[in-house]
Design a protein around this motif. Structure first.
Motif, PDB file in Angstrom:
ATOM      1  N   ALA A  17      47.566  22.019  -9.456  1.00  0.00           N
ATOM      2  CA  ALA A  17      47.729  22.710 -10.939  1.00  0.00           C
ATOM      3  C   ALA A  17      48.328  21.475 -11.769  1.00  0.00           C
ATOM      4  CB  ALA A  17      48.805  23.758 -10.676  1.00  0.00           C
ATOM      5  N   HIS A  18      49.369  20.843 -10.945  1.00  0.00           N
ATOM      6  CA  HIS A  18      50.216  19.557 -11.640  1.00  0.00           C
ATOM      7  C   HIS A  18      48.950  18.594 -11.800  1.00  0.00           C
ATOM      8  CE1 HIS A  18      52.163  15.649 -11.430  1.00  0.00           C
ATOM      9  NE2 HIS A  18      53.134  16.274 -12.360  1.00  0.00           N
ATOM     10  N   ARG A  19      48.274  18.288 -10.992  1.00  0.00           N
ATOM     11  CA  ARG A  19      47.121  17.200 -11.504  1.00  0.00           C
ATOM     12  C   ARG A  19      46.234  17.465 -12.548  1.00  0.00           C
ATOM     13  NH1 ARG A  19      42.315  16.505 -11.187  1.00  0.00           N
ATOM     14  NH2 ARG A  19      41.846  18.559 -10.126  1.00  0.00           N
ATOM     15  N   ARG A  20      46.094  19.067 -12.733  1.00  0.00           N
ATOM     16  CA  ARG A  20      45.149  19.398 -13.885  1.00  0.00           C
ATOM     17  C   ARG A  20      45.797  19.083 -15.014  1.00  0.00           C
ATOM     18  NH1 ARG A  20      40.677  22.951 -13.460  1.00  0.00           N
ATOM     19  NH2 ARG A  20      40.418  23.535 -11.272  1.00  0.00           N
ATOM     20  N   PHE A  21      46.993  19.390 -15.220  1.00  0.00           N
ATOM     21  CA  PHE A  21      47.797  19.267 -16.333  1.00  0.00           C
ATOM     22  C   PHE A  21      48.091  17.601 -16.656  1.00  0.00           C
ATOM     23  CE2 PHE A  21      48.849  23.636 -15.917  1.00  0.00           C
ATOM     24  CZ  PHE A  21      48.736  24.048 -17.185  1.00  0.00           C
ATOM     25  N   ALA A  22      48.320  16.859 -15.599  1.00  0.00           N
ATOM     26  CA  ALA A  22      48.658  15.510 -15.674  1.00  0.00           C
ATOM     27  C   ALA A  22      47.616  14.778 -16.209  1.00  0.00           C
ATOM     28  CB  ALA A  22      49.066  14.888 -14.185  1.00  0.00           C
ATOM     29  N   ASP A  23      46.376  15.138 -15.856  1.00  0.00           N
ATOM     30  CA  ASP A  23      45.151  14.625 -16.227  1.00  0.00           C
ATOM     31  C   ASP A  23      44.779  14.763 -17.692  1.00  0.00           C
ATOM     32  OD1 ASP A  23      44.391  13.723 -13.687  1.00  0.00           O
ATOM     33  OD2 ASP A  23      42.914  15.379 -13.616  1.00  0.00           O
ATOM     34  N   VAL A  59      49.897  16.191 -19.807  1.00  0.00           N
ATOM     35  CA  VAL A  59      50.587  17.402 -20.305  1.00  0.00           C
ATOM     36  C   VAL A  59      52.005  17.339 -19.114  1.00  0.00           C
ATOM     37  CG1 VAL A  59      51.079  19.965 -20.487  1.00  0.00           C
ATOM     38  CG2 VAL A  59      49.051  18.437 -21.469  1.00  0.00           C
ATOM     39  N   PRO A  60      53.147  16.951 -19.380  1.00  0.00           N
ATOM     40  CA  PRO A  60      54.285  17.282 -18.441  1.00  0.00           C
ATOM     41  C   PRO A  60      54.543  18.824 -18.251  1.00  0.00           C
ATOM     42  CG  PRO A  60      55.190  16.626 -20.389  1.00  0.00           C
ATOM     43  CD  PRO A  60      53.717  16.590 -20.608  1.00  0.00           C
ATOM     44  N   LEU A  61      54.932  19.160 -17.131  1.00  0.00           N
ATOM     45  CA  LEU A  61      55.596  20.382 -16.977  1.00  0.00           C
ATOM     46  C   LEU A  61      57.080  20.769 -16.795  1.00  0.00           C
ATOM     47  CD1 LEU A  61      52.698  21.566 -14.163  1.00  0.00           C
ATOM     48  CD2 LEU A  61      52.730  22.151 -16.597  1.00  0.00           C
ATOM     49  N   ILE A  62      57.509  21.559 -17.194  1.00  0.00           N
ATOM     50  CA  ILE A  62      58.773  21.964 -16.999  1.00  0.00           C
ATOM     51  C   ILE A  62      59.051  23.105 -15.799  1.00  0.00           C
ATOM     52  CG2 ILE A  62      61.217  22.852 -18.101  1.00  0.00           C
ATOM     53  CD1 ILE A  62      59.771  21.521 -20.694  1.00  0.00           C
ATOM     54  N   PHE A  63      59.293  23.144 -14.834  1.00  0.00           N
ATOM     55  CA  PHE A  63      59.432  23.723 -13.755  1.00  0.00           C
ATOM     56  C   PHE A  63      60.710  24.615 -13.803  1.00  0.00           C
ATOM     57  CE2 PHE A  63      56.803  20.275 -12.123  1.00  0.00           C
ATOM     58  CZ  PHE A  63      55.547  20.819 -11.734  1.00  0.00           C
ATOM     59  N   MET A  64      60.744  26.087 -13.908  1.00  0.00           N
ATOM     60  CA  MET A  64      61.873  26.752 -14.068  1.00  0.00           C
ATOM     61  C   MET A  64      62.153  27.349 -12.693  1.00  0.00           C
ATOM     62  SD  MET A  64      62.648  25.847 -16.810  1.00  0.00           S
ATOM     63  CE  MET A  64      63.977  26.778 -17.600  1.00  0.00           C
ATOM     64  N   VAL A  65      62.918  26.769 -11.865  1.00  0.00           N
ATOM     65  CA  VAL A  65      63.009  26.927 -10.492  1.00  0.00           C
ATOM     66  C   VAL A  65      64.051  28.270 -10.206  1.00  0.00           C
ATOM     67  CG1 VAL A  65      63.573  26.031  -8.232  1.00  0.00           C
ATOM     68  CG2 VAL A  65      62.281  24.677  -9.731  1.00  0.00           C
ATOM     69  N   ASP A  66      63.833  28.990  -9.507  1.00  0.00           N
ATOM     70  CA  ASP A  66      64.624  30.262  -8.949  1.00  0.00           C
ATOM     71  C   ASP A  66      65.094  29.897  -7.638  1.00  0.00           C
ATOM     72  OD1 ASP A  66      62.667  31.135  -7.380  1.00  0.00           O
ATOM     73  OD2 ASP A  66      62.632  33.354  -8.294  1.00  0.00           O
ATOM     74  N   TYR A  67      66.091  30.563  -6.901  1.00  0.00           N
ATOM     75  CA  TYR A  67      66.991  30.623  -5.633  1.00  0.00           C
ATOM     76  C   TYR A  67      65.825  30.447  -4.519  1.00  0.00           C
ATOM     77  CZ  TYR A  67      70.629  30.439  -2.600  1.00  0.00           C
ATOM     78  OH  TYR A  67      71.795  30.322  -1.777  1.00  0.00           O
ATOM     79  N   PRO A  68      64.870  31.401  -4.364  1.00  0.00           N
ATOM     80  CA  PRO A  68      63.920  31.289  -3.241  1.00  0.00           C
ATOM     81  C   PRO A  68      63.144  29.763  -3.115  1.00  0.00           C
ATOM     82  CG  PRO A  68      63.884  33.536  -3.998  1.00  0.00           C
ATOM     83  CD  PRO A  68      64.860  32.595  -5.042  1.00  0.00           C
ATOM     84  N   ILE A  69      62.820  29.339  -4.334  1.00  0.00           N
ATOM     85  CA  ILE A  69      62.345  28.144  -4.346  1.00  0.00           C
ATOM     86  C   ILE A  69      63.319  26.840  -3.962  1.00  0.00           C
ATOM     87  CG2 ILE A  69      60.877  26.403  -5.909  1.00  0.00           C
ATOM     88  CD1 ILE A  69      59.144  28.701  -5.047  1.00  0.00           C
ATOM     89  N   ALA A  70      64.263  27.038  -4.809  1.00  0.00           N
ATOM     90  CA  ALA A  70      65.284  25.859  -4.658  1.00  0.00           C
ATOM     91  C   ALA A  70      66.042  25.767  -3.222  1.00  0.00           C
ATOM     92  CB  ALA A  70      66.422  26.212  -5.691  1.00  0.00           C
ATOM     93  N   THR A  71      65.715  26.718  -2.514  1.00  0.00           N
ATOM     94  CA  THR A  71      66.481  26.588  -0.877  1.00  0.00           C
ATOM     95  C   THR A  71      65.119  26.701   0.096  1.00  0.00           C
ATOM     96  OG1 THR A  71      66.547  29.007  -1.109  1.00  0.00           O
ATOM     97  CG2 THR A  71      68.612  27.770  -1.856  1.00  0.00           C
ATOM     98  N   ASP A  72      64.214  26.536  -0.228  1.00  0.00           N
ATOM     99  CA  ASP A  72      62.927  26.239   0.405  1.00  0.00           C
ATOM    100  C   ASP A  72      62.566  24.666   0.757  1.00  0.00           C
ATOM    101  OD1 ASP A  72      60.703  27.843   2.057  1.00  0.00           O
ATOM    102  OD2 ASP A  72      59.727  26.282   1.077  1.00  0.00           O
ATOM    103  N   ALA A  73      62.768  24.159   1.987  1.00  0.00           N
ATOM    104  CA  ALA A  73      62.448  22.698   1.934  1.00  0.00           C
ATOM    105  C   ALA A  73      60.987  22.487   1.760  1.00  0.00           C
ATOM    106  CB  ALA A  73      62.542  22.540   3.481  1.00  0.00           C
ATOM    107  N   ARG A  74      59.959  23.197   2.009  1.00  0.00           N
ATOM    108  CA  ARG A  74      58.644  22.672   1.721  1.00  0.00           C
ATOM    109  C   ARG A  74      58.347  22.620   0.158  1.00  0.00           C
ATOM    110  NH1 ARG A  74      53.130  25.873   2.380  1.00  0.00           N
ATOM    111  NH2 ARG A  74      51.744  24.256   2.360  1.00  0.00           N
ATOM    112  N   ALA A  75      58.972  23.845  -0.438  1.00  0.00           N
ATOM    113  CA  ALA A  75      58.794  24.146  -2.014  1.00  0.00           C
ATOM    114  C   ALA A  75      59.478  22.592  -2.784  1.00  0.00           C
ATOM    115  CB  ALA A  75      59.520  25.123  -2.493  1.00  0.00           C
ATOM    116  N   ILE A  76      60.674  22.415  -2.015  1.00  0.00           N
ATOM    117  CA  ILE A  76      61.259  21.177  -2.777  1.00  0.00           C
ATOM    118  C   ILE A  76      60.676  19.994  -2.605  1.00  0.00           C
ATOM    119  CG2 ILE A  76      63.636  19.861  -2.516  1.00  0.00           C
ATOM    120  CD1 ILE A  76      64.742  22.326  -1.503  1.00  0.00           C
TER     121      ILE A  76
END
Length: 341
Positions: A61-67, A70-87
Motif C-alpha cells: 500500500a505504501h508503494r502505491r501511494f509513494a508512486d 503521496v506521503p502517509l501519516i501512520f497513526m499508530v496504536d499500542y498493539p502496533i507500537a509494541t509488535d516487533a514485526r509491525a515496527i
C-alpha cells in the motif's frame, strides 16, 4: 478522579483561531492511516481478541501511494507500537523520508487498564484526565522507543477526545490533532459531538486541529447540517435523500464512501475554500475480511481504484499532497516545549 460526562459537545472555533495557511503553501491534501490492530467490528470490544497480521499488507500500500508522490501519516496504536514485526514494517515505510508516525489511542487495548470496559469508556476523552494521561504516556513512550522520535500528531481512537485532551497533548509535545470528524456526532454511543465543527483547520491554544474533511453533496446541499439533522428524525429520511441525489454526507475516505460521491465532495470542499483536505483509512482494510469496508478481493480492488481516481482528480485540480512536517510548519504550530524532543 473526576470523570467527564459522556457526550462531549465540541464548540465551534472562534473565527480568530482559524489557521491562515501561507499563500505559497497552496491547496493541499493529506492521508492519515489509522494504523491499528484488526478485530471483529461487530462484536463487543475486548482487551485481547485482536491481531496485527494485516500490517503485512502495508509495504504494498505504501508503494502505491509513494508512486503517486503521496506521503502517509501512520497513526499508530499500542498493539502496533509494541509488535516487533509491525515496527520493522513501518520503519521501512518511513525510510522514504516524508512519511511519518503519529499516535492513535485505542483506550480499550492501551494500558493502564484501570477502567471498566464499556462503550463510553472506549472514548478516551470520557476517562478521568489522570487515566487518559497515563494511557497517553504509555503509548507516547512506546512509539518513541519503537521509532526513535517522539510523535507530534495525535488521533483519539473512535474520535474520542474530551475536554482535557488538548491540554494533555500540548504538555507532551504534540502539535497537531486530527481527532475531530467534521459534521459527525457519536453522542448516541457516549462519544463526542462534532456537528459544530467544519473542515477548516483551527487552533486550540498551542495545538492545531485538522478535522477530517466531510462535505454535504447533492441538489439540496444548501440545507447542510440543519437539513441533515432533520432528516435523521424521519424514518429512512437520510437514505431516501441520498438515493435521490438530494443530500449526502460524504467523508473523504474510501471506506463506505462511493467514488463519485467522494469526487463531488472534493469539489464542494474546495469550493468552500478548504485549504487542506484530510483523507483517512484504517490499515486493516488493506486485507479483505478485517473491516466491513473491504470484505473480499473485489472490495480491495475497488479500494485501490478509489485512491487512484481520487489522487488523479486532485492532481488535475492542482492539489498536492502534504507531509506531516509540511503541515506543522505551514500551520505555524509552535515547536515542542523545552525538554521534549
Amino acid at each position: 478522579m473526576t470523570t467527564p460526562e459522556p457526550g462531549y459537545v465540541v464548540p465551534p472555533p472562534d473565527p480568530c483561531d482559524l489557521v491562515t495557511w501561507p499563500e505559497g503553501f497552496g491547496t493541499r491534501f493529506t492521508v492519515f492511516v489509522d494504523t491499528e490492530e484488526e478485530f471483529d467490528w461487530h462484536a463487543p470490544l475486548t482487551r485481547d481478541a485482536h491481531g496485527v497480521s494485516a500490517i503485512a499488507a502495508m509495504p504494498e500500500a505504501h508503494r502505491r501511494f509513494a508512486d503517486h508522490g503521496v506521503p502517509l501519516i501512520f497513526m499508530v496504536d499500542y498493539p502496533i507500537a509494541t509488535d516487533a514485526r509491525a515496527i520493522d514494517i513501518l520503519r521501512g515505510a518511513l525510510a522514504d523520508g516524508v512519511s511519518a508516525v503519529g499516535t492513535q489511542l485505542h483506550a480499550w487495548v492501551n494500558p493502564p487498564f484501570d477502567e471498566v470496559l464499556t462503550p463510553a469508556n472506549s472514548y478516551a476523552g470520557n476517562l478521568p484526565a489522570a487515566l487518559e494521561a497515563a494511557k497517553l504516556d504509555a503509548l507516547t513512550g512506546a512509539i518513541t522507543t519503537a521509532f526513535g522520535a517522539a510523535p507530534r500528531a495525535y488521533r483519539a481512537g473512535r474520535y474520542g477526545i474530551g475536554p482535557a485532551t488538548a491540554a494533555l497533548l500540548v504538555a507532551r509535545g504534540y502539535r497537531l490533532d486530527s481527532s475531530m470528524r467534521a459534521r459527525y456526532s457519536y453522542v448516541a454511543d457516549g462519544g463526542p459531538d462534532f456537528r459544530a465543527i467544519g473542515n477548516h483547520a483551527f487552533r486550540i491554544g498551542d495545538l492545531v486541529e485538522l478535522p477530517l474533511t466531510t462535505a454535504f453533496t447533492g441538489l439540496a446541499t444548501r440545507g447542510g447540517s440543519g437539513l441533515y439533522e432533520r432528516l435523521g428524525m424521519v424514518p429512512k429520511g437520510r437514505g431516501l435523500f441520498a438515493r435521490a441525489g438530494l443530500l449526502s454526507r460524504v467523508a473523504l475516505t474510501p471506506e463506505d464512501m462511493p467514488l463519485d460521491d467522494a469526487l463531488e465532495a472534493i469539489a464542494v470542499a474546495l469550493g468552500e475554500g478548504v485549504r487542506v483536505l484530510n483523507f483517512s483509512f484504517h490499515s486493516p482494510s488493506l486485507v479483505p475480511g478485517h473491516t466491513p469496508y473491504v470484505r473480499d478481493n473485489a472490495d480491495l480492488a475497488a479500494f485501490h481504484h478509489w485512491w487512484d481516481r481520487v489522487i488523479d482528480d486532485l492532481a488535475g485540480r492542482g492539489v498536492r499532497a502534504a507531509s506531516l512536517d509540511e503541515l506543522i510548519a505551514a500551520s505555524g504550530a509552535l515547536p515542542p516545549a523545552p525538554g521534549i524532543s
